[in-house]
Design a protein around this motif. Structure first.
Motif, mmCIF file in Angstrom:
data_model
loop_
_atom_site.group_PDB
_atom_site.id
_atom_site.type_symbol
_atom_site.label_atom_id
_atom_site.label_comp_id
_atom_site.label_asym_id
_atom_site.label_seq_id
_atom_site.Cartn_x
_atom_site.Cartn_y
_atom_site.Cartn_z
ATOM 1 N N GLN A 28 0.814 -1.213 0.000
ATOM 2 C CA GLN A 28 0.000 0.000 0.000
ATOM 3 C C GLN A 28 0.848 1.264 0.000
ATOM 4 O O GLN A 28 0.546 2.210 -0.711
ATOM 5 N N THR A 29 1.923 1.282 0.794
ATOM 6 C CA THR A 29 2.741 2.494 0.906
ATOM 7 C C THR A 29 3.924 2.491 -0.054
ATOM 8 O O THR A 29 4.563 3.514 -0.232
ATOM 9 N N HIS A 30 4.255 1.352 -0.634
ATOM 10 C CA HIS A 30 5.407 1.150 -1.524
ATOM 11 C C HIS A 30 6.741 1.306 -0.812
ATOM 12 O O HIS A 30 7.782 1.407 -1.454
ATOM 13 N N GLU A 31 6.715 1.327 0.526
ATOM 14 C CA GLU A 31 7.955 1.419 1.290
ATOM 15 C C GLU A 31 8.757 0.140 1.082
ATOM 16 O O GLU A 31 8.233 -0.972 1.217
ATOM 17 N N ILE A 32 10.034 0.284 0.762
ATOM 18 C CA ILE A 32 10.917 -0.864 0.562
ATOM 19 C C ILE A 32 11.670 -1.102 1.862
ATOM 20 O O ILE A 32 12.387 -0.228 2.342
ATOM 21 N N VAL A 33 11.488 -2.288 2.434
ATOM 22 C CA VAL A 33 12.097 -2.633 3.712
ATOM 23 C C VAL A 33 13.495 -3.205 3.500
ATOM 24 O O VAL A 33 14.414 -2.908 4.254
#
Length: 87
Positions: free
Chosen positions: A71-76
């Motif tokens: 949903q946020t496209h944050e890459i961990v």
């Protein structure tokens, strides 16, 4: 613009990469047909973190695994893809 931190080339723009698929949809040649069909057509579509296969086509040309929030496209994390070896 999404920035992807390639382990070989450093931070790069998403445009250099190609999305392939989620890791849970990869089938192998020795996989039973019913399991392959389930992986391809009956997968879940989670809203949280997922592991995805990407290729750095305009850089080192390596296959990479991105752990990314859908949903946020944050890459961990970004790691090299190591395919499973058939037994």
């Amino acid at each position: 613009m999404m920035l992807i931190h390639c382990p070989h080339c450093g931070p790069r723009a998403q445009i250099e990469f190609s999305y392939e698929r989620t890791l849970d949809s990869i089938v192998t040649l020795d996989m039973p047909a019913n399991e392959a069909v389930a992986r391809l057509y009956a997968r879940t579509n989670p809203r949280g973190l997922d592991d995805e296969l990407w290729r750095h086509g305009l850089g080192c040309r390596q296959w990479l695994v991105l752990r990314r929030h859908r949903q946020t496209h944050e890459i961990v994390s970004v790691t090299d893809y190591v395919p499973a070896v058939p037994r």
